[in-house]
Enzyme design. Structure first.
Site, mmCIF file in Angstrom:
data_model
loop_
_atom_site.group_PDB
_atom_site.id
_atom_site.type_symbol
_atom_site.label_atom_id
_atom_site.label_comp_id
_atom_site.label_asym_id
_atom_site.label_seq_id
_atom_site.Cartn_x
_atom_site.Cartn_y
_atom_site.Cartn_z
ATOM 1 N N PRO A 1 3.542 3.697 -6.930
ATOM 2 C CA PRO A 1 3.103 2.543 -6.138
ATOM 3 C C PRO A 1 2.339 1.475 -6.923
ATOM 4 O O PRO A 1 2.060 0.406 -6.384
ATOM 5 C CB PRO A 1 2.201 3.171 -5.066
ATOM 6 N N HIS B 1 -1.696 -14.416 -1.330
ATOM 7 C CA HIS B 1 -2.504 -14.200 -2.540
ATOM 8 C C HIS B 1 -1.920 -14.964 -3.720
ATOM 9 O O HIS B 1 -0.712 -14.945 -3.933
ATOM 10 C CB HIS B 1 -2.561 -12.711 -2.889
#
Ligand code: APR
Ligand code: PHB
Length: 394
Positions: free
Chosen positions: A297, A78
């Site tokens: 997270p 990415h």
């Protein structure tokens, strides 16, 4: 009297998550013997669904450890990420800092690490019960545990506490020595895995009046998505239909229209927490990974921090055994903590910008939106974000 089976190794590793398995692999490649003790079963360890974003620096470490082959083949590279706020959309291109990320499930990485252990003949000792650390502040530490009805005593030079947040290792540091720093967030994430194409080529983090949402992926055909939920959320109350409805409601309309609903393969709730323990060394015990720290997270830092801890700890142990130098072991705690606190800062900041906090005011929402505007309008702010998010500054 119960029979005790005695054995000896150089490094006893508690826990066979990514930290423990990677440490065993790195030590093995340097000719250092270790034994990994794991409380759970092999199937349990291999079945856990966790994060999936691997920083470039982590890829490098895994490559050096000889466990990156499948990740380099199957992982998705990415070069940017999207952040949405209500109907506004911001794409942040990692090119400002010449960075990239690899999306590859921690479940797959764990499988690769486990295969490497099996191939070397160093498979973890699964279902090790009542693991206890003895004499960690002496030169002769020992780990005792039960397995298949037999009591075991494992003598070693060092113990690596890689047993996660709820492990026994951190608790073996005396209360007068151990300091912990913690922030508990008043919400959790409900995550699902489903065989449905990702809504976008890149990850989408969405900040919305209804709460945060994240669309991630594992492959072109498998999505991993999350919605912010109450701490007491019960997965039984979250039908697949309700999950997809809530996810779509938090995304900009155009992205919401791309959500293809599919039955979920996994669904679980995780609380959000920021946590740092110090010191990370007590005598012959060293903590690494989730045993040492927890990040919410949001920044995708948990696994990457663990990989860097282990890289640093492995290098320190190699210097000890190969060259008789203990400088890196002595520096481990202070130097790892500096890196850990920086990741904590970024993770807590991104969490605060993207989530709906219970008591927040319209002023707080204005601040959140201004933070996002600043990311797109200021090259300096964007570069700083990319450096932190992609882990360019280790
Ligand atoms: N005895 C033996 N093993 C134990 C004990 C114990 N008393 N307590 C816990 N364990 C095992 C757990 O069962 C688990 O398999 O230690 C392992 C710890 O693994 P993780 O929790 O995965 O922690 P770590 O290896 O540090 O992984 C880093 O990155 O993406 C993040 O939080 C995510 O798991 C991830 C982490
Ligand atoms: C994931 O893919 O599971 C994931 C991605 C990004 C995060 C957290 C989790 O910030």
């Amino acid at each position: 009297m119960t029979r005790v089976q005695a054995a000896r190794t150089q490094v006893a590793i508690i826990g066979s998550g990514p930290s423990g398995l990677l440490l065993a692999q790195m030590l093995d490649r340097a000719g250092i013997a270790s034994v990994v003790l794991e409380r759970r079963s092999r199937d349990y360890v291999l079945g856990r669904v966790r994060a999936g974003v691997i920083e470039q620096g982590s890829v490098e470490i895994l490559r050096r450890a000889g466990v990156a082959e499948r990740m380099l083949r199957e992982g998705l590279r990415h070069e940017g990420v999207e952040i949405a706020a209500d109907e506004r959309r911001y794409r942040i291109d990692f090119g400002v800092a010449s960075a990239s990320l690899t999306v590859y499930g921690q479940t797959e990485l764990t499988k690769d690490l486990m295969e490497a252990r099996d191939a070397s003949g160093g498979s973890p000792q699964f279902e090790a019960e009542d693991v206890a650390l003895i004499g960690v502040d002496t030169t002769k530490p020992r780990v005792i545990y039960g397995r298949e009805g037999v009591r075991h005593a494992l003598d070693c030079d060092f113990i690596a506490g890689c047993d996660g947040f709820h492990g026994v290792s951190r608790q073996s540091i005396p209360a007068g020595v151990l300091k912990t720093h913690e922030r508990v967030y008043p919400f959790g994430w409900l995550g699902v895995l489903a065989d449905t194409p990702p809504i976008s080529r890149e990850l989408v983090y969405a900040s919305h009046e209804r709460g945060f949402a994240l669309c991630s992926m594992r492959s072109a055909a498998r999505s991993r998505c999350y919605v912010q939920c109450d701490l007491d959320a019960d997965v039984a109350q979250w039908s697949d239909e309700r999950f997809w409805d809530e996810l779509a409601a938090r995304l900009p309309a155009e992205l919401a229209s791309r959500v293809v609903r599919a039955p979920t393969i996994e669904k679980s709730v995780a609380p959000l927490r920021s946590f740092v323990a110090e010191p990370l060394r007590y005598g012959r015990l060293f903590l690494a990974g989730d045993a040492a720290h927890i990040v919410p997270p949001t920044g995708a830092k948990g696994l990457n921090l663990a990989i860097r801890d282990v890289d640093q700890l492995a290098a320190a142990l190699v210097a000890h055994y190969a060259e008789g130098r203990d400088g890196l072991l002595d520096e481990y705690s202070a130097s790892a903590l500096r890196r850990i606190w920086r990741a904590e800062r970024f993770s807590a900041w991104l969490t605060s910008v993207l989530h709906r906090f219970p008591e927040r005011t319209s002023f707080d929402r204005g601040m959140q939106l201004a933070e996002l505007e600043n990311l797109t309008s200021s090259t300096a702010a964007r570069t700083a974000f990319v450096e932190a998010y992609t882990g360019l500054l280790p």
